[in-house]
Design an enzyme around this catalytic site. Structure first.
Site, mmCIF file in Angstrom:
data_model
loop_
_atom_site.group_PDB
_atom_site.id
_atom_site.type_symbol
_atom_site.label_atom_id
_atom_site.label_comp_id
_atom_site.label_asym_id
_atom_site.label_seq_id
_atom_site.Cartn_x
_atom_site.Cartn_y
_atom_site.Cartn_z
ATOM 1 N N LYS A 173 0.850 -1.202 0.000
ATOM 2 C CA LYS A 173 0.000 0.000 0.000
ATOM 3 C C LYS A 173 0.882 1.247 0.000
ATOM 4 O O LYS A 173 1.600 1.501 0.964
ATOM 5 C CB LYS A 173 -0.896 0.023 1.245
ATOM 6 C CG LYS A 173 -1.981 1.090 1.128
ATOM 7 C CD LYS A 173 -2.614 1.455 2.454
ATOM 8 C CE LYS A 173 -1.938 2.614 3.134
ATOM 9 N NZ LYS A 173 -1.984 3.896 2.402
ATOM 10 N N GLY A 226 7.062 5.216 7.819
ATOM 11 C CA GLY A 226 6.119 6.313 8.040
ATOM 12 C C GLY A 226 6.430 7.008 9.355
ATOM 13 O O GLY A 226 7.553 6.928 9.868
ATOM 14 N N ALA A 229 4.298 7.866 15.290
ATOM 15 C CA ALA A 229 3.013 7.569 15.940
ATOM 16 C C ALA A 229 2.316 6.412 15.213
ATOM 17 O O ALA A 229 1.783 5.496 15.860
ATOM 18 C CB ALA A 229 2.125 8.816 15.930
ATOM 19 N N THR A 230 2.333 6.419 13.889
ATOM 20 C CA THR A 230 1.716 5.315 13.136
ATOM 21 C C THR A 230 2.502 4.026 13.369
ATOM 22 O O THR A 230 1.918 2.948 13.517
ATOM 23 C CB THR A 230 1.692 5.620 11.619
ATOM 24 O OG1 THR A 230 1.373 6.978 11.417
ATOM 25 C CG2 THR A 230 0.696 4.755 10.891
ATOM 26 N N GLU A 248 10.519 1.793 9.896
ATOM 27 C CA GLU A 248 11.415 2.907 9.551
ATOM 28 C C GLU A 248 10.629 4.183 9.820
ATOM 29 O O GLU A 248 9.684 4.487 9.093
ATOM 30 C CB GLU A 248 11.812 2.842 8.072
ATOM 31 C CG GLU A 248 12.603 1.623 7.680
ATOM 32 C CD GLU A 248 13.969 1.573 8.318
ATOM 33 O OE1 GLU A 248 14.478 2.633 8.742
ATOM 34 O OE2 GLU A 248 14.525 0.476 8.428
ATOM 35 N N CYS A 282 13.191 12.033 5.529
ATOM 36 C CA CYS A 282 13.377 11.655 6.939
ATOM 37 C C CYS A 282 14.815 11.884 7.382
ATOM 38 O O CYS A 282 15.087 11.997 8.570
ATOM 39 C CB CYS A 282 12.980 10.198 7.137
ATOM 40 S SG CYS A 282 13.885 9.101 6.038
ATOM 41 N N GLU A 379 9.479 16.267 15.191
ATOM 42 C CA GLU A 379 9.752 16.232 13.756
ATOM 43 C C GLU A 379 8.769 17.155 13.022
ATOM 44 O O GLU A 379 7.559 17.010 13.162
ATOM 45 C CB GLU A 379 9.586 14.797 13.233
ATOM 46 C CG GLU A 379 9.993 14.666 11.783
ATOM 47 C CD GLU A 379 9.692 13.289 11.194
ATOM 48 O OE1 GLU A 379 8.604 12.749 11.463
ATOM 49 O OE2 GLU A 379 10.548 12.783 10.447
HETATM 50 P P1 NAD Z 1 2.225 8.110 8.055
HETATM 51 O O1 NAD Z 1 2.691 7.349 9.242
HETATM 52 O O2 NAD Z 1 1.097 9.030 8.207
HETATM 53 O O3 NAD Z 1 1.804 7.119 6.873
HETATM 54 C C1 NAD Z 1 2.699 6.168 6.333
HETATM 55 C C2 NAD Z 1 1.896 5.088 5.652
HETATM 56 O O4 NAD Z 1 1.179 4.363 6.648
HETATM 57 C C3 NAD Z 1 0.835 5.603 4.677
HETATM 58 O O5 NAD Z 1 0.748 4.717 3.579
HETATM 59 C C4 NAD Z 1 -0.432 5.551 5.503
HETATM 60 O O6 NAD Z 1 -1.599 5.425 4.736
HETATM 61 C C5 NAD Z 1 -0.194 4.287 6.320
HETATM 62 N N1 NAD Z 1 -0.936 4.184 7.580
HETATM 63 C C6 NAD Z 1 -1.454 5.168 8.342
HETATM 64 N N2 NAD Z 1 -2.075 4.632 9.423
HETATM 65 C C7 NAD Z 1 -1.911 3.299 9.346
HETATM 66 C C8 NAD Z 1 -2.300 2.210 10.176
HETATM 67 N N3 NAD Z 1 -2.992 2.395 11.304
HETATM 68 N N4 NAD Z 1 -1.966 0.960 9.809
HETATM 69 C C9 NAD Z 1 -1.259 0.747 8.673
HETATM 70 N N5 NAD Z 1 -0.867 1.748 7.844
HETATM 71 C C10 NAD Z 1 -1.185 3.007 8.179
HETATM 72 O O7 NAD Z 1 3.514 8.827 7.501
HETATM 73 P P2 NAD Z 1 3.577 9.860 6.307
HETATM 74 O O8 NAD Z 1 3.016 11.155 6.779
HETATM 75 O O9 NAD Z 1 3.061 9.227 5.079
HETATM 76 O O10 NAD Z 1 5.167 9.999 6.127
HETATM 77 C C11 NAD Z 1 5.952 10.885 6.846
HETATM 78 C C12 NAD Z 1 6.696 10.170 7.947
HETATM 79 O O11 NAD Z 1 7.455 9.082 7.415
HETATM 80 C C13 NAD Z 1 7.698 11.080 8.643
HETATM 81 O O12 NAD Z 1 7.615 10.867 10.024
HETATM 82 C C14 NAD Z 1 9.033 10.571 8.117
HETATM 83 O O13 NAD Z 1 10.138 10.807 8.963
HETATM 84 C C15 NAD Z 1 8.759 9.124 7.960
HETATM 85 N N6 NAD Z 1 9.712 8.512 7.044
HETATM 86 C C16 NAD Z 1 10.664 7.682 7.543
HETATM 87 C C17 NAD Z 1 11.611 7.121 6.699
HETATM 88 C C18 NAD Z 1 12.671 6.185 7.214
HETATM 89 O O14 NAD Z 1 13.287 5.516 6.401
HETATM 90 N N7 NAD Z 1 12.913 6.116 8.507
HETATM 91 C C19 NAD Z 1 11.567 7.405 5.340
HETATM 92 C C20 NAD Z 1 10.587 8.288 4.871
HETATM 93 C C21 NAD Z 1 9.663 8.832 5.725
#
Ligand code: NAD
Length: 475
Positions: A173, A226, A229-230, A248, A282, A379
């Protein structure tokens, strides 16, 4: 307007319940596409398809699987222009950046794992005259891969490439904010010769279809990138069923500038590590820590470079920064700048929305904040950096380690011993010395503390997506 579809069992399909969400183009603020808001029924179809495909894919000769993945990499390269255009319209990033980084890196991910899998070997231990142990590594089965919006195809492929290479079937997804390139990948995977049902791509909201993928008993491993919190929710859900889970997550990365550094390089690269992709990486160095003896000089030179940053239409080759991904995100970034002012920060550059259609924000530099204030702890994930002074190495390390995050750190120094010392003292999964964002795909990638668990990259990812089994033979 384009209505995109799920990709299940080798076919594009409308969501069974016919529910869609709007995809807004950040560069214009206008609706760009309709995205399926998939449900359990769509997941059930993907599960059935994956179950049928798994025996075929997992037993396919490794070199054949590898060739299919190489072909997919080639097809991504052939479609560079179309994919980059979609990535840019979807995300708001400059088109040149999508062309130079996002899409080439996506094909590199497939190419890397297509090669890695044919070189992947399992371990054996021989106790002479007594026993032989060997480790068999089989694919986990059906796995869930969930990715964010900031580097859409790059991060999507970073997960699914090792999972597929290892012989797993994938239910993936992408972010509902940036679904376009994952949508296009479905057809490319079919054209590359991937059997039906091996890669299934479902679109929709995280809390519904994302959560359903994590909860479903059939997904035996979950790879998630992501927000922290998620990640906490995903980790808790997956561990209830003892699934393998890789998280990650977010970062609040320190960029440490020592007085003995090459200041030209440090300034030039710090501008990139602050504002590339609108600060929506990130790994961006959002806390710049500068040794006090060079603070004024660094500040003056850094601000002068910031003046040169052109923020504008992602389609314009002159735009160094494009638009933020969404209106909500723009509001979040702006609220942090207001917070920084309340916390006593002084805005040295930027600090404002840009008045035009779409979601644009100025590159923003703030100084005078305490290391423990929220602006320096949370962040922001946008074009906002803080400048902070330190007196000596000890204080630099203390500030660097003062957040809950531990994703990456950059250190600027000409002193080799210090480079090692500080690298070892900073709690980050990735340390760059005198550089930023340089990646060898063989190295482990991931964060410490609240930046995640597990590591991706190289053989780490192949191990994650496999089930080790020890076979012991008594001699
Ligand atoms: P997000 O956590 O809102 O969403 C990430 C993904 O998870 C999306 O596809 C979303 O639809 C899905 N999601 C949301 N709730 C979910 C649930 N309950 N169960 C399963 N999936 C769920 O993050 P975002 O806003 O899309 O991305 C930004 C974040 O990602 C920032 O915190 C950034 O630092 C982080 N990030 C980390 C890395 C890394 O490699 N560490 C890389 C890129 C981004």
């Amino acid at each position: 307007m384009q209505k995109i579809q799920n990709f299940v069992n080798g076919e594009y399909r409308d969501p069974i319940k016919g529910d869609y969400i709007e995809n807004i183009e950040p560069g214009t603020g206008k609706v760009f596409a309709q995205v399926p808001n998939s449900t359990q029924e769509d997941l059930d179809l993907a599960v059935e398809a994956s179950k049928e495909a798994f025996p075929v894919w997992s037993r396919m000769a490794v070199d054949k699987r590898s060739r299919i993945l190489h072909k997919l990499a080639d097809l991504i390269d052939y479609n560079l222009d179309d994919l980059a255009l979609m990535e840019s319209r979807d995300n708001g990033k400059p088109l040149w950046l999508a062309k130079a980084v996002d899409i080439p890196r996506a094909s590199a991910n497939f190419r890397f794992y297509a090669s890695a899998i044919v070189n992947f070997s399992s371990e054996a231990q021989v106790s002479e005259g007594f026993m032989v142990n060997y480790t068999r590594r089989s694919p986990v089965g059906i796995v869930g891969c969930i990715s964010p919006w900031n580097l859409p195809l790059y991060l999507f492929s970073w997960k699914i490439a090792p999972a597929l290479a290892m012989g797993n079937c994938v239910i993936a997804k992408p972010s509902e904010l940036t679904p376009m390139t994952a949508f296009l990948l479905g057809k490319l995977s079919k054209d590359a010769g991937m059997p039906n049902g091996v890669l299934n791509i479902l679109h929709g909201e995280g809390k519904s279809i994302g959560q359903a993928i994590v909860e479903h008993e059939v997904t035996k491993a979950i790879s998630f990138t992501g927000g922290t919190a998620t990640g906490r929710i995903v980790g808790a859900t997956a561990s209830q069923q003892f699934k393998k889970v890789s998280l990650e997550l977010g970062g609040k990365n320190p960029n440490i500038i020592f007085a003995d550094c090459d200041l030209d390089e440090a300034v030039k690269t710090s501008v990139k590590s602050s504002f590339t992709n609108q600060g929506e990486i990130c790994l961006c160095g959002s806390r710049i820590l500068v040794e006090d003896s060079i603070y004024d000089e660094f500040k003056a030179r850094f601000l002068k470079e910031c003046e040169k940053i052109v923020v504008g239409d992602p389609m314009n080759a002159k735009s160094i920064m494009g638009a933020l991904v969404s209106e909500d995100h723009l509001n979040k970034v702006d609220s942090y700048v207001l917070l920084a002012k309340e916390e006593g920060g002084k805005v040295l550059h930027g600090g404002n929305r840009i008045a035009r259609e779409g979601f644009y924000y100025e590159p923003t530099v703030i100084e005078g904040l305490d290391k423990n204030c929220r602006t320096n702890q949370e962040e922001i994930f946008g074009p906002v950096v803080t400048l902070n002074k330190f007196k000596n190495e000890e204080e630099a390390i203390d500030i660097a380690n003062s957040t809950r995050y531990g994703l990456s750190c950059t250190i600027w120094t000409s002193d080799l011993k210090r480079a090692h010392r500080v690298s070892h003292a900073v709690q980050s999964g990735i340390i760059w010395v005198n550089c930023w964002l340089v990646r060898d795909l063989r190295t482990p990638f991931g964060g410490m503390k609240d930046s995640g668990i597990g590591r991706e990259g190289g053989n780490e990812a192949l191990r994650f997506f496999s089930e080790p089994q020890n076979v012991c033979i008594k001699l």
